[in-house]
Design a protein around this motif. Structure first.
Motif, PDB file in Angstrom:
ATOM      1  N   ALA A  31      -5.120 -43.223  26.171  1.00 57.10           N
ATOM      2  CA  ALA A  31      -6.358 -42.836  26.847  1.00 57.10           C
ATOM      3  C   ALA A  31      -7.322 -44.015  26.932  1.00 57.10           C
ATOM      4  O   ALA A  31      -7.985 -44.223  27.962  1.00 57.10           O
ATOM      5  N   LEU A  32      -7.391 -44.814  25.862  1.00 56.09           N
ATOM      6  CA  LEU A  32      -8.250 -45.993  25.875  1.00 56.09           C
ATOM      7  C   LEU A  32      -7.791 -46.998  26.926  1.00 56.09           C
ATOM      8  O   LEU A  32      -8.611 -47.596  27.636  1.00 56.09           O
ATOM      9  N   GLN A  33      -6.485 -47.169  27.064  1.00 57.52           N
ATOM     10  CA  GLN A  33      -5.963 -48.089  28.087  1.00 57.52           C
ATOM     11  C   GLN A  33      -6.308 -47.600  29.499  1.00 57.52           C
ATOM     12  O   GLN A  33      -6.629 -48.389  30.381  1.00 57.52           O
ATOM     13  N   VAL A  34      -6.238 -46.278  29.709  1.00 59.03           N
ATOM     14  CA  VAL A  34      -6.597 -45.713  31.019  1.00 59.03           C
ATOM     15  C   VAL A  34      -8.074 -45.957  31.312  1.00 59.03           C
ATOM     16  O   VAL A  34      -8.448 -46.349  32.433  1.00 59.03           O
ATOM     17  N   VAL A  35      -8.924 -45.759  30.299  1.00 60.74           N
ATOM     18  CA  VAL A  35     -10.359 -45.988  30.487  1.00 60.74           C
ATOM     19  C   VAL A  35     -10.624 -47.461  30.790  1.00 60.74           C
ATOM     20  O   VAL A  35     -11.400 -47.791  31.700  1.00 60.74           O
ATOM     21  N   LEU A  36      -9.990 -48.356  30.037  1.00 62.02           N
ATOM     22  CA  LEU A  36     -10.196 -49.791  30.271  1.00 62.02           C
ATOM     23  C   LEU A  36      -9.689 -50.213  31.649  1.00 62.02           C
ATOM     24  O   LEU A  36     -10.326 -51.028  32.326  1.00 62.02           O
ATOM     25  N   LEU A  37      -8.572 -49.655  32.076  1.00 62.51           N
ATOM     26  CA  LEU A  37      -8.036 -49.965  33.400  1.00 62.51           C
ATOM     27  C   LEU A  37      -8.970 -49.460  34.503  1.00 62.51           C
ATOM     28  O   LEU A  37      -9.224 -50.173  35.489  1.00 62.51           O
ATOM     29  N   SER A  38      -9.501 -48.254  34.339  1.00 62.31           N
ATOM     30  CA  SER A  38     -10.431 -47.721  35.343  1.00 62.31           C
ATOM     31  C   SER A  38     -11.730 -48.529  35.380  1.00 62.31           C
ATOM     32  O   SER A  38     -12.294 -48.759  36.461  1.00 62.31           O
ATOM     33  N   LEU A  39     -12.199 -48.973  34.225  1.00 65.03           N
ATOM     34  CA  LEU A  39     -13.397 -49.817  34.205  1.00 65.03           C
ATOM     35  C   LEU A  39     -13.127 -51.178  34.822  1.00 65.03           C
ATOM     36  O   LEU A  39     -14.015 -51.773  35.454  1.00 65.03           O
ATOM     37  N   LEU A  40     -11.901 -51.694  34.662  1.00 62.24           N
ATOM     38  CA  LEU A  40     -11.539 -52.965  35.300  1.00 62.24           C
ATOM     39  C   LEU A  40     -11.595 -52.843  36.818  1.00 62.24           C
ATOM     40  O   LEU A  40     -12.151 -53.713  37.509  1.00 62.24           O
ATOM     41  N   PHE A  41     -11.050 -51.755  37.373  1.00 63.37           N
ATOM     42  CA  PHE A  41     -11.072 -51.565  38.823  1.00 63.37           C
ATOM     43  C   PHE A  41     -12.482 -51.277  39.338  1.00 63.37           C
ATOM     44  O   PHE A  41     -12.818 -51.619  40.468  1.00 63.37           O
ATOM     45  N   ALA A  42     -13.317 -50.657  38.499  1.00 64.39           N
ATOM     46  CA  ALA A  42     -14.681 -50.338  38.931  1.00 64.39           C
ATOM     47  C   ALA A  42     -15.576 -51.567  38.923  1.00 64.39           C
ATOM     48  O   ALA A  42     -16.460 -51.693  39.787  1.00 64.39           O
ATOM     49  N   PHE A  48     -12.729 -56.521  30.554  1.00 62.73           N
ATOM     50  CA  PHE A  48     -11.868 -55.357  30.372  1.00 62.73           C
ATOM     51  C   PHE A  48     -10.401 -55.755  30.292  1.00 62.73           C
ATOM     52  O   PHE A  48      -9.602 -55.054  29.671  1.00 62.73           O
ATOM     53  N   VAL A  49     -10.045 -56.879  30.877  1.00 66.32           N
ATOM     54  CA  VAL A  49      -8.674 -57.396  30.724  1.00 66.32           C
ATOM     55  C   VAL A  49      -8.467 -57.832  29.271  1.00 66.32           C
ATOM     56  O   VAL A  49      -7.448 -57.513  28.655  1.00 66.32           O
ATOM     57  N   VAL A  50      -9.444 -58.553  28.743  1.00 66.52           N
ATOM     58  CA  VAL A  50      -9.353 -59.015  27.353  1.00 66.52           C
ATOM     59  C   VAL A  50      -9.325 -57.817  26.397  1.00 66.52           C
ATOM     60  O   VAL A  50      -8.513 -57.770  25.462  1.00 66.52           O
ATOM     61  N   LEU A  51     -10.213 -56.854  26.632  1.00 63.70           N
ATOM     62  CA  LEU A  51     -10.226 -55.660  25.778  1.00 63.70           C
ATOM     63  C   LEU A  51      -8.911 -54.893  25.880  1.00 63.70           C
ATOM     64  O   LEU A  51      -8.411 -54.355  24.881  1.00 63.70           O
TER      65      LEU A  51
END
Length: 164
Positions: A31-42, A48-51
């Motif tokens: 779930a954290l990876q999905v959130v980080l990926l969505s924040l990267l696209f936003a 967010f890549v580093v995180l």
């Protein structure tokens, strides 16, 4: 679904990684990876890549550690089983003796001899040795409920006076 949460709660108090805790950990990291990926696209932020890389590394290391711990526990269990088998074999080979009691032959191992000695001591055949320096409870002349701390201090001070 409620049984998952019950197992998760009980797994918290169980030593070692339980399957339920590992499942919850994997779901949380996914779930954290999905959130980080969505924040990267936003935001298109490199942060967010580093995180995400840090999150993936931690996720992998937790699963690696749980796998290694499982392997170590399995090896320890095998070691204990082999040790128990060796002790049984040694006990059967060296610690047994044949005794004849009223016309029948019985085998007693060293373990049984120790337990029979302990049973004899418990039965009263052998007197226990009193250890020095052991605390003994002194007999009360009054009932326990009538004894107060002031009475105890008076007794202590009387005993000190008698010693002097």
């Amino acid at each position: 679904m409620s049984s998952f949460f019950v197992e998760l709660w009980e797994g918290i108090f169980t030593p070692g990684p339980t399957p339920t805790i590992l499942k919850a950990t994997n779901i949380t990291f996914a779930a954290l990876q999905v959130v980080l990926l969505s924040l990267l696209f936003a935001t298109y932020s490199v942060h967010f890549v580093v995180l995400s890389v840090l999150c993936g590394g931690l996720w992998w290391s937790i699963n690696w550690f749980a796998r290694e711990l499982r392997i170590a526990q399995a090896a320890e269990e095998m070691k204990n089983k082999n040790k128990q088998l060796d002790e049984r074999k040694k006990g059967e080979a060296s610690g047994s003796s044949d005794t004849e009691v009223e016309g029948r032959v019985t085998r007693r191992s060293a373990r049984n001899k120790k337990s029979s000695a302990a049973a004899a001591a418990a039965a009263g055949d052998v007197e226990p040795v009193e250890k020095k320096g052991e605390v003994k409870q002194r007999p009360l002349t009054e009932s326990v409920s009538s004894v107060s701390t002031e009475d105890e201090w008076e007794r202590v001070s009387e005993n000190e006076r008698e010693r002097k």
